[in-house]
Design a protein around this motif. Structure first.
Motif, PDB file in Angstrom:
ATOM      1  N   PRO A  94       0.789  -1.243   0.000  1.00  0.00           N
ATOM      2  CA  PRO A  94       0.000   0.000   0.000  1.00  0.00           C
ATOM      3  C   PRO A  94       0.816   1.287   0.000  1.00  0.00           C
ATOM      4  N   SER A  95       2.056   1.266  -0.488  1.00  0.00           N
ATOM      5  CA  SER A  95       2.821   2.494  -0.608  1.00  0.00           C
ATOM      6  C   SER A  95       2.034   3.519  -1.432  1.00  0.00           C
ATOM      7  N   PRO A  96       2.138   4.790  -1.093  1.00  0.00           N
ATOM      8  CA  PRO A  96       1.459   5.815  -1.894  1.00  0.00           C
ATOM      9  C   PRO A  96       2.134   6.067  -3.235  1.00  0.00           C
ATOM     10  N   VAL A  97       3.358   5.576  -3.415  1.00  0.00           N
ATOM     11  CA  VAL A  97       4.141   5.907  -4.607  1.00  0.00           C
ATOM     12  C   VAL A  97       3.420   5.581  -5.916  1.00  0.00           C
ATOM     13  N   PRO A  98       2.901   4.352  -6.105  1.00  0.00           N
ATOM     14  CA  PRO A  98       2.283   4.064  -7.407  1.00  0.00           C
ATOM     15  C   PRO A  98       1.055   4.919  -7.696  1.00  0.00           C
ATOM     16  N   TYR A  99       0.255   5.187  -6.675  1.00  0.00           N
ATOM     17  CA  TYR A  99      -0.940   6.015  -6.870  1.00  0.00           C
ATOM     18  C   TYR A  99      -0.540   7.453  -7.215  1.00  0.00           C
ATOM     19  N   GLN A 100       0.489   7.954  -6.523  1.00  0.00           N
ATOM     20  CA  GLN A 100       0.951   9.315  -6.795  1.00  0.00           C
ATOM     21  C   GLN A 100       1.545   9.415  -8.192  1.00  0.00           C
ATOM     22  N   ARG A 101       2.245   8.373  -8.625  1.00  0.00           N
ATOM     23  CA  ARG A 101       2.834   8.391  -9.960  1.00  0.00           C
ATOM     24  C   ARG A 101       1.754   8.443 -11.032  1.00  0.00           C
TER      25      ARG A 101
END
Length: 238
Positions: free
Chosen positions: A155-162
């Motif tokens: 659930p890291s925010p990184v992929p959604y933010q990308r």
């Protein structure tokens, strides 16, 4: 001016049945062992499938090597055969239908639909799946989280933010559709995305139930049920 809407999907057990990949990988391993040691590949395949049903995906290759009196240090080789094989996969029928509908959306609507994937797993494995399913030509953006490192898996925010950064879309213009409440929805919701959980009987995560924080905004049993949700959220008729 069109307002872009991003419809982003998980891959495994959302767009296709992950068991297809497992069986396809077993076939590759069985063929490798058969060619290397003169064994019967169908018997090997049946043994691996039996172990999967009996014990899950834990130490299947270790047990098969023990069963046939082979060196268990070969496990890493079998894992590599499994991960690197070119799988034979097909989309769920409802996945093919919704992707065609979204890709060919009515041209005079005010919103522009952008399609994408966020998926966890070893990068080589996930890209082999994506290519086998022909999704490179369908999706506008594909995020294989392992390309950015294991710390960037959901659930890291990184992929959604990308997704938002690359597409230039706002959180309220995004929806994520997945099947695993342990990682798919909690961060997306915190970021302001809409979320939908697809319940696939027999899927790896079908039995998992979590609290409200981890579950999705919507529950569906077929991807065709996204249509009224998109109409409700964005007045998007497909």
């Amino acid at each position: 001016m069109k307002i872009s809407k991003a419809v982003i999907f998980d891959l495994d057990d959302t767009l296709y049945d992950e068991r297809q990949f497992v069986v396809s990988g077993f076939k590759a391993v069985a063929q490798y062992l058969a060619d290397s040691y003169g064994l019967h590949n169908e018997a090997l395949l049946q043994r691996m499938q039996h172990l999967l049903c009996e014990n899950g995906r834990g130490s299947i290759f270790d047990q098969v090597l023990l069963d046939y009196g082979l060196d268990t240090s070969m496990v890493s080789t079998l894992v590599e055969v499994y991960r690197s094989h070119k799988p034979a996969l097909q989309l769920y029928p409802d996945a093919g239908e919704i992707l065609r509908s979204l890709k060919g959306n009515v041209p005079d609507i005010k919103q522009e639909v952008i399609l994408g994937i966020i998926t966890d797993g070893a990068a080589k494995v996930q890209w082999n799946k994506i290519k086998a399913l022909g999704l490179e030509d369908v999706m506008d953006i594909i995020i294989v989280t392992d390309d950015y490192g294991i710390d960037c898996w959901k659930p890291s925010p990184v992929p959604y933010q990308r997704v938002m950064d690359k597409l230039g879309v706002s959180p309220e213009s995004c929806i994520y559709i997945g099947d695993n409440p342990e990682k798919d929805f909690v961060t997306a919701r915190k970021l302001g995305w809409y979320t939908a959980r697809i319940w696939r009987p027999g899927g790896m995560c079908f039995e998992i139930k979590k609290g409200l924080t981890y579950e999705a905004d919507y529950d569906i049993t077929a991807l065709s049920q996204l249509k009224p949700i998109l109409l409700e959220l964005w007045n998007l008729s497909i």
